[in-house]
Design a protein around this motif. Structure first.
Motif, short mmCIF file in Angstrom:
data_model
loop_
_atom_site.label_atom_id
_atom_site.label_comp_id
_atom_site.label_asym_id
_atom_site.label_seq_id
_atom_site.Cartn_x
_atom_site.Cartn_y
_atom_site.Cartn_z
N SER A 223 0.82 -1.21 0.00
CA SER A 223 0.00 0.00 0.00
C SER A 223 0.85 1.26 0.00
O SER A 223 0.32 2.37 0.03
CB SER A 223 -0.91 0.01 1.23
N SER A 224 2.17 1.12 -0.04
CA SER A 224 3.08 2.26 0.05
C SER A 224 3.64 2.64 -1.32
O SER A 224 4.37 1.86 -1.94
CB SER A 224 4.24 1.93 1.00
N VAL A 225 3.31 3.85 -1.76
CA VAL A 225 3.88 4.35 -3.02
C VAL A 225 5.40 4.49 -2.88
O VAL A 225 6.15 4.22 -3.82
CB VAL A 225 3.25 5.70 -3.41
N GLU A 226 5.86 4.92 -1.71
CA GLU A 226 7.30 5.10 -1.51
C GLU A 226 8.04 3.77 -1.58
O GLU A 226 9.18 3.71 -2.06
CB GLU A 226 7.58 5.80 -0.18
N ALA A 227 7.39 2.69 -1.12
CA ALA A 227 8.01 1.37 -1.24
C ALA A 227 8.16 0.98 -2.70
O ALA A 227 9.20 0.47 -3.13
CB ALA A 227 7.19 0.32 -0.49
N VAL A 228 7.11 1.25 -3.49
CA VAL A 228 7.19 0.97 -4.92
C VAL A 228 8.32 1.79 -5.55
O VAL A 228 9.15 1.27 -6.31
CB VAL A 228 5.85 1.30 -5.63
N ARG A 229 8.37 3.07 -5.23
CA ARG A 229 9.38 3.96 -5.81
C ARG A 229 10.80 3.48 -5.47
O ARG A 229 11.68 3.45 -6.33
CB ARG A 229 9.16 5.38 -5.29
N SER A 230 11.01 3.10 -4.22
CA SER A 230 12.34 2.65 -3.80
C SER A 230 12.73 1.33 -4.47
O SER A 230 13.86 1.17 -4.93
CB SER A 230 12.39 2.50 -2.27
N MET A 231 11.78 0.41 -4.53
CA MET A 231 12.10 -0.89 -5.12
C MET A 231 12.37 -0.76 -6.62
O MET A 231 13.29 -1.39 -7.15
CB MET A 231 10.98 -1.88 -4.86
N VAL A 232 11.59 0.08 -7.30
CA VAL A 232 11.86 0.31 -8.72
C VAL A 232 13.22 0.99 -8.89
O VAL A 232 14.04 0.58 -9.72
CB VAL A 232 10.74 1.15 -9.36
#
Length: 299
Positions: A223-232
């Motif tokens: 549910s975290s956009v920041e998690a997506v951004r960091s992983m990408v």
């Protein structure tokens, strides 16, 4: 060469429509006028704002950055033009429901201006999921909502779109697909995929994936956009998310690139919703009028 409001208005129309021809129709002017305005604006900015493709006008990174400034400029102009209109006279309490994405990436900018334009208006903001918002609007718990209108389902509600934010593929810098030609969902299905779940993003994603013979190879649902951004950014996977939540750098300082997909992917539409047949209060009218002016929607 000086920058004009007409150029900015034509640029916004083209960015939102994705085509010069459609922007011209929306503006009720000629295509050549739009083309000339964009060319002159690019000369003033000193960088291309669009990439001309067979599918239309795709914004460059500079173009997406400029779009944020363009919205701010036009909002300021609209605000200045309304100084003589009723503002301080609007008083009372207004309950506004909003979803996670809207509160995090859309509303703060506008809340500042609403508070300045309507100092007598006490805006109470509530973060909820769509289902709770719809139920709250129908039972008069909330006066109005700001949410993803593309997700609104209840026939007892009216909705008005303010903007469309295109969904694109997020990739880390130097990813092999950045040097490829057309990229579609087939190519994306071969990559580890990070699925955002907030605001029904996963449900929306699976709807357009289901129109193809491919499926995302999901390695994480978050549910975290920041998690997506960091992983990408760190090269652990790819994602498809909207321009509104895109930022070019992760928290670790890693670059996050975006690519427009060749397969059709629906935009993320943001707007207002309220109970059908609602007799709007002065507070609701002021709130709706502000957003209509900010996004050039006829009253």
């Amino acid at each position: 060469m000086s920058l004009s409001l007409k150029q900015i208005r034509y640029f916004i129309a083209t960015a939102e429509a994705g085509q010069v021809s459609q922007a011209a129709v929306n503006l009720s002017i000629s295509q050549s006028a739009v083309t000339t305005a964009i060319r002159d604006l690019e000369a003033t900015v000193g960088a291309p704002l669009f990439e001309r493709t067979p599918h239309g006008m795709e914004m460059t990174v500079t173009g997406r950055q400029f779009l944020l400034h363009a919205y701010e400029i036009m909002a300021k102009v609209a605000e200045a033009q309304q100084l003589s209109q009723v503002t301080a006279e609007v008083r009372g309490r207004l309950t506004v429901a909003a979803t996670y994405t809207v509160i995090g990436y859309f509303l703060p900018y506008h809340m500042t201006r609403l508070n300045r334009q309507f100092p007598g208006l006490d805006i109470q903001l509530f973060e909820l999921n769509r289902e709770s918002i719809e139920e709250g609007l129908l039972t008069n718990r909330y006066d109005i909502a700001v949410l993803l209108t593309s997700n609104v389902l209840n026939p007892g509600l009216d909705a008005e779109k303010l903007l469309s934010s295109q969904r694109r593929l997020w990739l880390p810098a130097r990813h092999r697909l950045l040097s490829s030609g057309a990229i579609g969902l087939r190519e994306v299905s071969e990559e580890p995929y990070i699925m955002l779940t907030v605001d029904e993003a996963s449900h929306t994603s699976l709807k357009y994936w289901s129109q193809t013979p491919y499926q995302p190879r999901t390695i994480l649902r978050t549910s975290s956009v920041e998690a997506v951004r960091s992983m990408v950014g760190n090269g652990q996977g790819v994602a498809i998310l909207s321009d509104m939540v895109h930022r070019p750098w992760s928290l670790e300082g890693r670059r996050v690139e975006t690519v427009t997909l060749s397969d059709p992917v629906p935009s993320m539409d943001v707007g207002l919703a309220w109970r059908k047949n609602l007799e709007p209060s002065p507070a609701v009218t002021a709130f709706r009028s502000y957003f209509r002016r900010a996004f050039h929607i006829p009253e």
